[in-house]
Write an enzyme that holds these catalytic residues in place. Structure first.
Site, PDB file in Angstrom:
ATOM      1  N   LEU A 225       0.813  -1.204   0.000  1.00 52.54           N
ATOM      2  CA  LEU A 225       0.000   0.000   0.000  1.00 52.54           C
ATOM      3  C   LEU A 225       0.854   1.265   0.000  1.00 52.54           C
ATOM      4  O   LEU A 225       1.688   1.466   0.893  1.00 52.54           O
ATOM      5  CB  LEU A 225      -0.932   0.000   1.219  1.00 52.54           C
ATOM      6  CG  LEU A 225      -1.903   1.178   1.328  1.00 52.54           C
ATOM      7  CD1 LEU A 225      -2.864   1.184   0.139  1.00 52.54           C
ATOM      8  CD2 LEU A 225      -2.676   1.112   2.641  1.00 52.54           C
ATOM      9  N   ASP A 226       0.637   2.118  -0.996  1.00 52.04           N
ATOM     10  CA  ASP A 226       1.306   3.420  -1.116  1.00 52.04           C
ATOM     11  C   ASP A 226       2.827   3.313  -1.135  1.00 52.04           C
ATOM     12  O   ASP A 226       3.527   4.254  -0.764  1.00 52.04           O
ATOM     13  CB  ASP A 226       0.870   4.357   0.019  1.00 52.04           C
ATOM     14  CG  ASP A 226      -0.587   4.777  -0.106  1.00 52.04           C
ATOM     15  OD1 ASP A 226      -1.138   4.655  -1.211  1.00 52.04           O
ATOM     16  OD2 ASP A 226      -1.168   5.204   0.899  1.00 52.04           O
ATOM     17  N   GLU A 227       3.343   2.179  -1.585  1.00 52.44           N
ATOM     18  CA  GLU A 227       4.796   1.993  -1.621  1.00 52.44           C
ATOM     19  C   GLU A 227       5.296   1.605  -3.002  1.00 52.44           C
ATOM     20  O   GLU A 227       6.414   1.108  -3.153  1.00 52.44           O
ATOM     21  CB  GLU A 227       5.223   0.947  -0.590  1.00 52.44           C
ATOM     22  CG  GLU A 227       4.984   1.371   0.855  1.00 52.44           C
ATOM     23  CD  GLU A 227       5.494   0.357   1.864  1.00 52.44           C
ATOM     24  OE1 GLU A 227       6.229  -0.567   1.447  1.00 52.44           O
ATOM     25  OE2 GLU A 227       5.163   0.495   3.056  1.00 52.44           O
TER      26      GLU A 227
END
Length: 282
Positions: A225-227
């Site tokens: 997530l969001d990486e």
């Protein structure tokens, strides 16, 4: 001016002679190189190249000329018509600032994408889609319907021949399976703070902590997530005189600008993946 203009994108393990071989093949195909950028990663030792050419030849002839070079150097090779519009599906929830920026840039001709459909888990932004004459599909998501909704989404991607999916403040976490299916062709935007704030009302949390920098990050979607690999970031300074509401407004502006730039660079074939990083010929 040449009747045909193409963008040639290349990535491969680095070794001597790549630029010479590519340039020679393009010359044999009657191509005039109008722009050329290249980069060799010192960490991965991969080579990346983006070349704009003009030629009287058709794309098949250019691809044929580069075929032996691609095979010799084990290249990932892509050729596309310059200025061609990437077919894009945009996903949204309730906040419309990022969507509005994308639609404005598309309408003004600065963003080379075609948007056949907008998908949302809420109905709030349907009037905006209707105003721009774009099909709006309401696809509610709950814990019990998530798998079915994602299957419908992939069906829409196939039905509309979608090349890029943009999460313009779409507030649902995609499954690992969907992230893998959209690998390298889905872009997300999220707020960026130093330090990071997660959960409800992140801008209000940042205001309460006296943050001096706020911003946004546009990145490819991955199961982490969001990486995912970062395409573009922007930060702006804020100070104690700003209210939490002003933080929100300023942050939304940054999010819209950052996402639009990232989508534009992807659509112009300026972004290449190098493992967990990106090479961006901006």
């Amino acid at each position: 001016m040449s009747p045909n203009e193409f963008i040639v994108s290349i990535s491969c393990p680095d070794r001597p002679g790549i630029v010479h071989a590519v340039s020679g093949a393009l010359l044999q195909a009657g191509c005039n190189i109008t722009e050329s950028r290249q980069f060799e990663s010192p960490e991965t030792h991969n080579f990346f190249m983006r070349v704009a050419v003009g030629t009287a030849q058709e794309i098949g002839e250019v691809r044929g000329a580069l075929g032996p070079v691609s095979e010799e150097f084990s290249m990932d090779l892509a050729i596309a018509a310059a200025g061609s519009r990437i077919r894009t599906l945009i996903m949204v929830s309730k906040e419309g600032h990022a969507l509005n920026d994308l639609l404005f840039a598309r309408h003004s001709g600065t963003l080379p994408i075609e948007i056949p459909v907008i998908v949302s888990n809420h109905l709030d932004l349907k009037p905006l889609a209707d105003f721009h004459g774009i099909e709006f599909i309401h696809l509610p998501v709950s814990s019990s319907t998530k798998e079915q909704a994602e299957a419908q989404l992939l069906a829409l991607v196939e039905e509309h021949d979608i090349e890029l999916v943009v999460l313009a403040r779409y507030m649902q976490i995609l499954s690992d399976e969907l992230c893998r299916a959209l690998n390298g062709r889905a872009i997300n935007i999220h707020h960026s703070f130093l330090p990071s704030f997660k959960g409800a009302k992140p801008y209000h949390q940042a205001h309460a902590r006296g943050v001096k920098l706020i911003g946004a990050t546009a990145h490819y979607v991955t199961a982490d997530l969001d990486e995912g690999p970062i395409i573009e970031q922007e930060v702006i300074r804020v100070d104690h005189a700003r209210t939490a509401g002003q933080f929100v407004s300023m942050g939304r502006n940054v999010e819209g600008r950052t996402l639009t730039r990232a989508v534009a660079w992807h659509a112009e074939r300026r972004v290449m993946l190098d493992g967990y990083r990106t090479v961006v010929f901006s």
